[in-house]
Design an enzyme around this catalytic site. Structure first.
Site, PDB file in Angstrom:
ATOM      1  N   ASP A  57      -8.162  14.455  62.796  1.00 17.85           N
ATOM      2  CA  ASP A  57      -7.208  14.172  61.719  1.00 17.85           C
ATOM      3  C   ASP A  57      -5.811  14.642  62.075  1.00 17.85           C
ATOM      4  O   ASP A  57      -4.821  14.111  61.589  1.00 17.85           O
ATOM      5  CB  ASP A  57      -7.677  14.821  60.417  1.00 17.85           C
ATOM      6  CG  ASP A  57      -8.892  14.085  59.903  1.00 17.85           C
ATOM      7  OD1 ASP A  57     -10.011  14.422  60.338  1.00 17.85           O
ATOM      8  OD2 ASP A  57      -8.710  13.129  59.126  1.00 17.85           O
TER       9      ASP A  57
HETATM   10  O1  MRU Z   1     -12.491  13.181  54.954  1.00 15.60           O
HETATM   11  P1  MRU Z   1     -12.504  11.988  55.850  1.00 15.60           P
HETATM   12  O2  MRU Z   1     -13.735  11.146  55.716  1.00 15.60           O
HETATM   13  O3  MRU Z   1     -11.220  11.178  55.718  1.00 15.60           O
HETATM   14  O4  MRU Z   1     -12.504  12.588  57.317  1.00 15.60           O
HETATM   15  C1  MRU Z   1     -12.568  11.730  58.427  1.00 15.60           C
HETATM   16  C2  MRU Z   1     -12.554  12.446  59.719  1.00 15.60           C
HETATM   17  O5  MRU Z   1     -12.549  13.654  59.787  1.00 15.60           O
HETATM   18  C3  MRU Z   1     -12.450  11.595  60.952  1.00 15.60           C
HETATM   19  O6  MRU Z   1     -13.116  12.199  62.024  1.00 15.60           O
HETATM   20  C4  MRU Z   1     -10.984  11.409  61.345  1.00 15.60           C
HETATM   21  O7  MRU Z   1     -10.210  11.044  60.239  1.00 15.60           O
HETATM   22  C5  MRU Z   1     -10.813  10.409  62.414  1.00 15.60           C
HETATM   23  S1  MRU Z   1     -11.184   8.757  61.885  1.00 15.60           S
HETATM   24  C6  MRU Z   1     -10.864   7.748  63.212  1.00 15.60           C
END
Ligand code: MRU
Length: 357
Positions: free
Chosen positions: A253
């Site tokens: 993220d």
């Molecule tokens: O809380 P989320 O479902 O948005 O978290 C998603 C993740 O942690 C993913 O690994 C990250 O955003 C990368 S998506 C290509």
């Protein structure tokens, strides 16, 4: 049919697949304006760092072209303040993933440059901003395909790849078509290995408490006929000990400049287990998730979500009444646990980031 999390047609508008209903129900929601965009991101009806930024920015395009006309804006400066305000609002929907913030900063800078350019009309400024946003969809798919290819090549060249060339991968959370414009990042690497007919098996974690692994990654893997097994989050050590995992690949993220990586809660403990079991641990990440303003992971804001995600399942309480909960949605994995960063320009080490930003 390919999985389509973001449906966007200039003439028909923007729809997103409601991921809170998957895998049971496939239902699209219309996103008409920035308020709708903020809500679908905040409620995690769309989630995953790249998808958040694309949907957020497209919701601004929808608001500009469907709810305003060129006459809604006095002049270029007025349009500048309008989009600055809307983009900063979209950034506030979820704090940890950097993609929406980076996209907002880029668009605000572009708008500022248009204001300074005396040859640019208000019409051309609006056109320039909307074109830039629409281009995010195809750029993301292109990046993901490159990530997939670089990641597959890297993993197939590891020393520990079995003689028959078939690899076994473990992944966490959902980083696939549902989290991006299409194909995915870590799941893109898995898709690429599968396309090259070199993938023996994938293990995906359930990813408590929101269950992105059980609900979304498992759904994508079954959809694409990729051989896969779902495990609970507390089974990773046992899988690493017994299932001959070639490599672990996760998404991100926000990656700080020293390589510290914020990703779905649980990523950090998997990286520690990988080190203990000598299994390479990769972060698959487009450069849109790298944060030049973050020297290390210490100051990354970690979103904390409702206790109800832990205490309830499908609206049924499973935890004892009265218990307190802590529900951070992400954790930060220190760079020294990460083997490499699979990006759209190749597999990088942190000292190489700055020359590619
Ligand atoms: O809380 P989320 O479902 O948005 O978290 C998603 C993740 O942690 C993913 O690994 C990250 O955003 C990368 S998506 C290509």
């Amino acid at each position: 049919m390919p999985l389509e999390t973001i449906k966007y047609e200039k003439s028909e508008g923007l729809e997103i697949l409601d991921q809170t209903l998957l895998p049971a129900t496939t239902q699209y929601i219309q996103v008409r304006n920035v308020e709708d965009g903020w809500n679908v991101i905040n409620k995690m009806q769309v989630r995953g760092a790249p998808a958040i930024a694309i949907v957020g920015c497209l919701s601004l395009v929808e608001e500009i072209i469907r709810q305003r006309t060129i006459w809604s804006f006095k002049d270029k400066k007025d349009f500048y303040y309008f989009i600055e305000n809307k983009l900063n609002y979209l950034v506030s929907a979820r704090p940890t993933a950097v993609n929406m913030k980076k996209a907002a900063d880029k668009l605000i800078k572009m708008a500022n440059d248009f204001c300074d350019d005396d040859n640019c009309t208000l019409f051309n400024m609006i056109k320039g901003i909307t074109l830039e946003i629409r281009g995010m969809l195809s750029k993301d798919v292109q990046d993901n395909k490159a990530i997939g290819n670089f990641g597959a090549t890297e993993i197939l060249n590891l020393n520990d790849v079995p003689k028959d060339g078939f690899v076994r991968i473990l992944t966490h959370c959902n980083t696939g078509s549902l989290a991006t414009a299409a194909y995915g990042t870590a799941l893109g690497v898995i898709r690429s290995l599968h396309e090259k007919e070199k993938l023996e098996h994938v293990y995906c974690t359930e990813t408590r408490p929101f269950n992105q692994g059980a609900r979304l990654t498992a759904y994508e893997l079954v959809h694409d006929n990729i051989p896969a097994t779902l495990i609970c989050d507390n089974m990773v050590a046992a899988v690493l000990k017994t299932k001959r995992i070639t490599a672990i690949v996760v998404g991100a993220d926000r990656v700080a400049m020293n390589g510290d990586t914020a990703n779905k809660i649980g990523t950090y403990q998997i990286a520690i287990l990988a080190k203990y079991h000598n299994v390479p641990f990769y972060v698959a990440v487009p450069r849109t998730s790298m944060d030049v303003n973050m020297p290390n992971g210490d100051n990354i804001i970690i979103e904390e979500r409702s206790e109800k995600e832990i205490t309830h399942m499908n609206n049924v309480r499973i935890a004892a009444e009265g218990i307190k909960c802590w529900n951070p949605a992400f954790d930060v994995t220190p760079a020294n646990l990460i083997t490499g960063y699979i990006t759209e320009v190749g597999v990088l080490q942190p000292h190489e980031f700055s020359q590619h930003m």
